[in-house]
Design a protein around this motif. Sequence first.
Motif, PDB file in Angstrom:
ATOM      1  N   ARG A 403      32.801 -23.404 -28.268  1.00  0.00           N
ATOM      2  CA  ARG A 403      32.297 -22.008 -28.174  1.00  0.00           C
ATOM      3  C   ARG A 403      31.819 -21.928 -26.816  1.00  0.00           C
ATOM      4  O   ARG A 403      31.679 -22.933 -25.950  1.00  0.00           O
ATOM      5  CB  ARG A 403      30.994 -21.529 -28.956  1.00  0.00           C
ATOM      6  N   ASP A 430      29.512 -18.232 -37.233  1.00  0.00           N
ATOM      7  CA  ASP A 430      28.268 -18.915 -37.115  1.00  0.00           C
ATOM      8  C   ASP A 430      27.841 -19.157 -38.519  1.00  0.00           C
ATOM      9  O   ASP A 430      28.272 -18.279 -39.440  1.00  0.00           O
ATOM     10  CB  ASP A 430      27.259 -18.278 -36.264  1.00  0.00           C
ATOM     11  N   TYR A 439      33.492 -10.586 -35.389  1.00  0.00           N
ATOM     12  CA  TYR A 439      32.751 -11.221 -34.430  1.00  0.00           C
ATOM     13  C   TYR A 439      32.644 -10.655 -33.078  1.00  0.00           C
ATOM     14  O   TYR A 439      33.858 -10.506 -32.530  1.00  0.00           O
ATOM     15  CB  TYR A 439      33.023 -12.705 -34.179  1.00  0.00           C
ATOM     16  N   GLN A 440      31.571 -10.366 -32.513  1.00  0.00           N
ATOM     17  CA  GLN A 440      31.681  -9.350 -31.291  1.00  0.00           C
ATOM     18  C   GLN A 440      30.459  -9.507 -30.495  1.00  0.00           C
ATOM     19  O   GLN A 440      29.361  -8.854 -30.606  1.00  0.00           O
ATOM     20  CB  GLN A 440      31.949  -7.592 -31.501  1.00  0.00           C
ATOM     21  N   PRO A 441      30.152 -10.708 -29.913  1.00  0.00           N
ATOM     22  CA  PRO A 441      29.004 -11.082 -29.459  1.00  0.00           C
ATOM     23  C   PRO A 441      28.596 -10.275 -28.184  1.00  0.00           C
ATOM     24  O   PRO A 441      29.282  -9.698 -27.537  1.00  0.00           O
ATOM     25  CB  PRO A 441      29.010 -12.532 -29.029  1.00  0.00           C
ATOM     26  N   LYS A 442      27.201 -10.033 -28.181  1.00  0.00           N
ATOM     27  CA  LYS A 442      26.863  -9.202 -26.892  1.00  0.00           C
ATOM     28  C   LYS A 442      27.132  -9.754 -25.672  1.00  0.00           C
ATOM     29  O   LYS A 442      27.119  -9.131 -24.664  1.00  0.00           O
ATOM     30  CB  LYS A 442      25.389  -8.913 -27.138  1.00  0.00           C
ATOM     31  N   ASP A 443      26.911 -11.098 -25.732  1.00  0.00           N
ATOM     32  CA  ASP A 443      27.057 -12.234 -24.454  1.00  0.00           C
ATOM     33  C   ASP A 443      28.397 -12.812 -24.606  1.00  0.00           C
ATOM     34  O   ASP A 443      28.867 -13.493 -25.591  1.00  0.00           O
ATOM     35  CB  ASP A 443      25.790 -13.211 -24.545  1.00  0.00           C
ATOM     36  N   GLU A 444      29.471 -12.312 -23.952  1.00  0.00           N
ATOM     37  CA  GLU A 444      30.706 -12.653 -23.820  1.00  0.00           C
ATOM     38  C   GLU A 444      30.774 -14.289 -23.426  1.00  0.00           C
ATOM     39  O   GLU A 444      31.908 -14.633 -23.563  1.00  0.00           O
ATOM     40  CB  GLU A 444      31.704 -11.742 -23.096  1.00  0.00           C
ATOM     41  N   GLU A 446      29.577 -16.433 -24.818  1.00  0.00           N
ATOM     42  CA  GLU A 446      29.821 -17.499 -26.018  1.00  0.00           C
ATOM     43  C   GLU A 446      31.309 -17.511 -26.417  1.00  0.00           C
ATOM     44  O   GLU A 446      31.522 -18.291 -27.222  1.00  0.00           O
ATOM     45  CB  GLU A 446      29.110 -16.670 -27.200  1.00  0.00           C
TER      46      GLU A 446
END
Length: 641
Positions: A403, A430, A439-444, A446
């Motif tokens: 990641r 995760d 999966y779409q993290p707020k912080d790219e 990751e």
Amino acid sequence: MIKTKFIAAFAVFILHHHFIAATEIFVSPKGNNQNKGTKEQPLASLDAALRQARELRRLKNPAIKDGITIYLEGGVYQLEQPVFIRPEDSGTAQSPTIIKSLGKEQAILSGGINIQNWKKVTSKIAGLPAIAQGNVYVADVPIMADNVIDFRQLWVGGEKATRAKSTPDVKMDRILAWNKATESCTIEIPKSGLKYAPGMEMFIHQWWAIAVLRIKSIQTKGNQAELFFYQPESKIQSEHPWPAPWISKETGNSAYYLSNALAFLDEPGEWFLDKANRKIYYWPKANQQLNKTEVIAPVLENLVQIKGTAEQPVSHVKFNNVAFQYSNWLRPSQQGHVPLQAGLFLLDAYKLKIPGTSDKAGLENQAWVGRPKAAVEAAYTTATSFQNCRFQYLSSTGLDYQRGNLQDTINGNLFKDIGGSAILAGVFSDEAMEAHLPYQPKDERELTQNLQITNNLITNVTHEDWGCVGIGAGFVKGINIAYNDINEVSYTGISVGWGWTKTINAMSNNRIHANKIHHYAKHLYDVAGVYTLSAQPGSSITKNVVDSIYKAPYAHLPEHWFYFYTDEGTSYFTVKDNWCQAEKFLQNANGPNNIWTNNGPMVKTEIKQAAGLQKSYQHLLKEQVAADKRWEINFYNDAKK
């Protein structure tokens, strides 16, 4: 005053001269970590060299402006703990840290230990089959930190030995039934008999995955035996619906074998680890002389860990012409192993009484997965690379960019003799995230983005966990998988995507181009040379060659193999100009905007010839493992059925 200025200038000269020499740090198996790290006085370990390089960067000495090169003299570096590379080891584009072999002989970072002093057993061994008596050798198992080392693989002269099992060679038996209520499996007792022994395991083939179950007890009745298993795998195996044990009158029930008991050691090439008595037994093959042959057991599960953070990634650290060998894999021995897909093991899974989740109204099951160990793991990295390296004799995954990876490179490497996947990349799920959710993290930061996987030879991998893949990518963005040669794989060649969802997520602009995938699906079906999942806008599968699918002897559905397989939720893909022997594809529950053009045997010859390793990397082909003559190949006539 003049004298003072002269002394100061001389001191600067000496300091500068010292650090110029230190921009090349030398390491040797015959070195000493008290040495200076020069060619004449090399260090003994990569850890010590990294520390020296780290101090140079901390002091910001101008002499390292063109980078630091750590030269590893050829030979074996037996690791007692993983090499840990941290943000403080980072270089820059102008001043990278390069770790490479010195000269023609390759440096080997090894997690294994040599087992020596083998002796032929002339007296009778209780519990050993009669056929093996007088043929078996024994050695003491090494102790580490007052514990007998544990391992699941043994390599004899570079050849993987067989952990003692109940069936000969590649043969498997069939289960009779699976009882979900009692979490038990019924089998027929073999003619040689069956008696419980501590550590005994069941290896079972089920659809597109296997499971390894630790046997807790055996109850016999007539010519049948009922097997019960330890937790957590017992509950997971009986509750999870996909993939479940296969029960079919038409094609036969799930195949299996039992393993890890002295009573199963009945063929040359088999071994058994007796931890209780600190002994290892091995029946050599006809051409093997144990005390003249290197016998290696893997000890460390990780050989190298590259670990940064989102704020401080590990940057510009580059491995060149280094070998990574003999990693261990202990999860099945400690917790069992029940994967969902591609080697990602289930932490919990069950069928829903009332279907539906926030993303899919019709979803009838939920699952949470974990990730297998890798010999080399990398998280939160930027512009790191592995080039011209060798990954071999590894029990689980070879190289895993987990990641937070940005613009890293895996180019021109050999991945050979590996128990799991050769390469994994990106977050799959995760452990706290249900496996079917987008999966779409707020912080790219990751995300694993713009990873280049090119010109690698991947051969004879997935031989421990058959459900693993040659190259597997989860939720990745901008990955480029191109010009690789992948062969001798138990399941799928290249798998990109996760989530089983049409919902737009973190994945986009992924490219699978001009790879050559052949001699795959050796054990498991529901399979393809190239396999995808979920929505991936702007992605493409182009100019690949897929050929020579094995006839898996225990496939749940013998016809359920494909050259290209866009599975559930696959959307926004261009699939174009891919050569294969027949138009045998599967588009299962796909989403919108997939474009299929000119795929099959009609593709131009020049496209077919250009796939696989490019010219400057074709020297790797001399390492390719030959096709297994024990298996037949599926041909066009089979594809038309």
